[in-house]
Design a protein around this motif. Structure first.
Motif, PDB file in Angstrom:
ATOM      1  N   THR A  11       0.856  -1.187   0.000  1.00 57.11           N
ATOM      2  CA  THR A  11       0.000   0.000   0.000  1.00 57.11           C
ATOM      3  C   THR A  11       0.891   1.236   0.000  1.00 57.11           C
ATOM      4  OG1 THR A  11      -0.124   0.086   2.408  1.00 57.11           O
ATOM      5  CG2 THR A  11      -1.861  -1.141   1.268  1.00 57.11           C
ATOM      6  N   ARG A  12       0.272   2.362  -0.249  1.00 58.38           N
ATOM      7  CA  ARG A  12       0.951   3.656  -0.198  1.00 58.38           C
ATOM      8  C   ARG A  12      -0.088   4.671   0.224  1.00 58.38           C
ATOM      9  NH1 ARG A  12      -2.059   5.736  -3.581  1.00 58.38           N
ATOM     10  NH2 ARG A  12      -2.261   5.108  -5.721  1.00 58.38           N
ATOM     11  N   PRO A  13       0.351   5.814   0.728  1.00 62.74           N
ATOM     12  CA  PRO A  13      -0.632   6.840   1.107  1.00 62.74           C
ATOM     13  C   PRO A  13      -1.403   7.296  -0.142  1.00 62.74           C
ATOM     14  CG  PRO A  13       1.530   7.370   2.012  1.00 62.74           C
ATOM     15  CD  PRO A  13       1.718   6.225   1.065  1.00 62.74           C
ATOM     16  N   PRO A  14      -2.709   7.486  -0.029  1.00 64.57           N
ATOM     17  CA  PRO A  14      -3.480   7.984  -1.174  1.00 64.57           C
ATOM     18  C   PRO A  14      -3.030   9.396  -1.542  1.00 64.57           C
ATOM     19  CG  PRO A  14      -4.931   7.330   0.645  1.00 64.57           C
ATOM     20  CD  PRO A  14      -3.537   7.262   1.145  1.00 64.57           C
ATOM     21  N   TYR A  15      -3.124   9.713  -2.818  1.00 64.44           N
ATOM     22  CA  TYR A  15      -2.797  11.054  -3.276  1.00 64.44           C
ATOM     23  C   TYR A  15      -3.955  11.990  -2.953  1.00 64.44           C
ATOM     24  CZ  TYR A  15       1.076   8.886  -5.687  1.00 64.44           C
ATOM     25  OH  TYR A  15       2.222   8.200  -5.963  1.00 64.44           O
ATOM     26  N   LEU A  16      -3.630  13.270  -2.848  1.00 63.88           N
ATOM     27  CA  LEU A  16      -4.631  14.282  -2.534  1.00 63.88           C
ATOM     28  C   LEU A  16      -5.670  14.384  -3.652  1.00 63.88           C
ATOM     29  CD1 LEU A  16      -2.195  17.062  -1.264  1.00 63.88           C
ATOM     30  CD2 LEU A  16      -3.533  15.470   0.125  1.00 63.88           C
ATOM     31  N   SER A  17      -6.885  14.728  -3.274  1.00 62.51           N
ATOM     32  CA  SER A  17      -7.916  14.938  -4.288  1.00 62.51           C
ATOM     33  C   SER A  17      -7.697  16.289  -4.957  1.00 62.51           C
ATOM     34  CB  SER A  17      -9.311  14.831  -3.663  1.00 62.51           C
ATOM     35  OG  SER A  17      -9.435  15.735  -2.603  1.00 62.51           O
ATOM     36  N   ASP A  18      -8.549  16.642  -5.880  1.00 61.23           N
ATOM     37  CA  ASP A  18      -8.362  17.836  -6.716  1.00 61.23           C
ATOM     38  C   ASP A  18      -7.934  19.065  -5.920  1.00 61.23           C
ATOM     39  OD1 ASP A  18      -9.000  16.363  -8.873  1.00 61.23           O
ATOM     40  OD2 ASP A  18     -10.953  17.249  -9.220  1.00 61.23           O
ATOM     41  N   SER A  19      -7.047  19.828  -6.542  1.00 60.12           N
ATOM     42  CA  SER A  19      -6.537  21.053  -5.928  1.00 60.12           C
ATOM     43  C   SER A  19      -6.668  22.210  -6.915  1.00 60.12           C
ATOM     44  CB  SER A  19      -5.064  20.871  -5.565  1.00 60.12           C
ATOM     45  OG  SER A  19      -4.281  20.856  -6.755  1.00 60.12           O
ATOM     46  N   GLU A  20      -6.301  23.384  -6.449  1.00 62.35           N
ATOM     47  CA  GLU A  20      -6.335  24.565  -7.319  1.00 62.35           C
ATOM     48  C   GLU A  20      -5.361  24.414  -8.490  1.00 62.35           C
ATOM     49  OE1 GLU A  20      -8.511  27.119  -7.283  1.00 62.35           O
ATOM     50  OE2 GLU A  20      -9.463  25.895  -5.739  1.00 62.35           O
ATOM     51  N   ALA A  70      -1.913  11.818 -18.909  1.00 60.70           N
ATOM     52  CA  ALA A  70      -0.712  11.598 -18.100  1.00 60.70           C
ATOM     53  C   ALA A  70      -0.350  12.843 -17.296  1.00 60.70           C
ATOM     54  CB  ALA A  70       0.452  11.193 -19.005  1.00 60.70           C
ATOM     55  N   LEU A  71      -0.450  14.011 -17.908  1.00 64.41           N
ATOM     56  CA  LEU A  71      -0.128  15.262 -17.207  1.00 64.41           C
ATOM     57  C   LEU A  71      -1.012  15.435 -15.978  1.00 64.41           C
ATOM     58  CD1 LEU A  71       1.392  17.932 -16.918  1.00 64.41           C
ATOM     59  CD2 LEU A  71      -0.242  18.942 -18.519  1.00 64.41           C
ATOM     60  N   ARG A  72      -2.280  15.115 -16.095  1.00 66.13           N
ATOM     61  CA  ARG A  72      -3.194  15.257 -14.942  1.00 66.13           C
ATOM     62  C   ARG A  72      -2.749  14.337 -13.798  1.00 66.13           C
ATOM     63  NH1 ARG A  72      -8.414  17.247 -17.133  1.00 66.13           N
ATOM     64  NH2 ARG A  72      -7.746  18.462 -18.956  1.00 66.13           N
ATOM     65  N   ALA A  73      -2.307  13.113 -14.139  1.00 62.81           N
ATOM     66  CA  ALA A  73      -1.825  12.185 -13.104  1.00 62.81           C
ATOM     67  C   ALA A  73      -0.524  12.711 -12.486  1.00 62.81           C
ATOM     68  CB  ALA A  73      -1.612  10.796 -13.701  1.00 62.81           C
ATOM     69  N   ILE A  74       0.351  13.230 -13.308  1.00 61.00           N
ATOM     70  CA  ILE A  74       1.625  13.780 -12.829  1.00 61.00           C
ATOM     71  C   ILE A  74       1.381  14.911 -11.840  1.00 61.00           C
ATOM     72  CG2 ILE A  74       3.613  15.158 -13.576  1.00 61.00           C
ATOM     73  CD1 ILE A  74       3.594  13.375 -16.171  1.00 61.00           C
ATOM     74  N   ILE A  75       0.460  15.797 -12.160  1.00 59.57           N
ATOM     75  CA  ILE A  75       0.163  16.926 -11.270  1.00 59.57           C
ATOM     76  C   ILE A  75      -0.363  16.423  -9.930  1.00 59.57           C
ATOM     77  CG2 ILE A  75      -1.323  18.966 -10.951  1.00 59.57           C
ATOM     78  CD1 ILE A  75       1.062  19.285 -12.941  1.00 59.57           C
ATOM     79  N   LYS A  76      -1.200  15.422  -9.956  1.00 58.37           N
ATOM     80  CA  LYS A  76      -1.757  14.855  -8.721  1.00 58.37           C
ATOM     81  C   LYS A  76      -0.630  14.340  -7.813  1.00 58.37           C
ATOM     82  CE  LYS A  76      -5.837  12.249  -7.562  1.00 58.37           C
ATOM     83  NZ  LYS A  76      -6.543  13.471  -7.301  1.00 58.37           N
ATOM     84  N   VAL A  77       0.356  13.701  -8.416  1.00 59.74           N
ATOM     85  CA  VAL A  77       1.491  13.175  -7.660  1.00 59.74           C
ATOM     86  C   VAL A  77       2.319  14.314  -7.064  1.00 59.74           C
ATOM     87  CG1 VAL A  77       3.694  11.956  -7.943  1.00 59.74           C
ATOM     88  CG2 VAL A  77       1.620  11.009  -8.930  1.00 59.74           C
ATOM     89  N   ILE A  78       2.600  15.308  -7.881  1.00 55.88           N
ATOM     90  CA  ILE A  78       3.448  16.419  -7.443  1.00 55.88           C
ATOM     91  C   ILE A  78       2.807  17.217  -6.314  1.00 55.88           C
ATOM     92  CG2 ILE A  78       4.468  18.620  -8.168  1.00 55.88           C
ATOM     93  CD1 ILE A  78       4.973  17.263 -10.929  1.00 55.88           C
TER      94      ILE A  78
END
Length: 184
Positions: A11-20, A70-78
């Motif tokens: 497992t890993r910590p979940p990524y944050l939901s949508d941000s600004e 892919a960019l949307r996933a990358i932003i979520k990670v960052i």
């Protein structure tokens, strides 16, 4: 089998939901998302907001918006405090992605780097050092990213462009070293 068994229970910590920042990136996309893009983005968000590492393939013809997904996933990670890497099969494609992302991210506090054999040894060392120190949020590169001297501070997502151009051993290397790594 061992790698997949380990990933199944990791497992890993979940990524944050949508941000600004995510909303700002969505606003800079100059096209209307297709229904397939929207569905892929939603499915990836669900995967990333769970505790189970993602292992997903996005299929589509050239020009149908896979890079935007892919960019949307990358932003979520960052925005969740992790690093992302994008692996491209050629230096030309890596440079195109780098230039495109650089333009899209220019107004955001995101640091990106390019890594390929066409850079000087000094430039490559600078990227390598920056990655291990956490100075870069995103690195876009060629097979050079698979080199032993490339160590990440906190890699969360590996995006592989044109997956069929990379061997199974190359992809499995990342999974073995980081069982909780998300792969797209």
């Amino acid at each position: 089998m061992e790698i997949y068994a380990k990933r199944e229970i990791t497992t890993r910590p979940p990524y944050l939901s949508d941000s600004e920042i995510q909303k700002e990136i969505e606003g800079t996309f100059k096209y209307l998302e297709t229904p397939d893009q929207s569905r892929a983005i939603e499915d990836i968000e669900k995967d990333m907001e769970s505790e189970k590492p993602m292992d997903r393939i996005v299929c589509g013809d050239v020009g149908f918006g896979k890079t935007e997904v892919a960019l949307r996933a990358i932003i979520k990670v960052i925005i969740s405090g992790r690093q992302a890497a994008m692996l491209a099969p050629t230096t030309i494609l890596a440079d195109q992605h780098y230039q495109n992302f650089k333009e899209r991210l220019k107004n955001l506090p995101i640091k990106l780097a390019l890594l390929s054999r066409f850079q000087t040894k000094r430039e490559q060392r600078g990227v390598s050092t920056g990655l291990v120190q956490g100075k870069f949020d995103l690195v876009i590169g060629t097979h050079r990213l698979l080199s032993k001297d490339i160590i990440f501070n906190n890699l969360g997502l590996l995006v592989i462009d044109d997956e069929q151009r990379f061997g199974v051993k190359q992809k499995e290397k990342f999974k073995k070293e980081r069982p909780n790594l998300d792969i797209l």
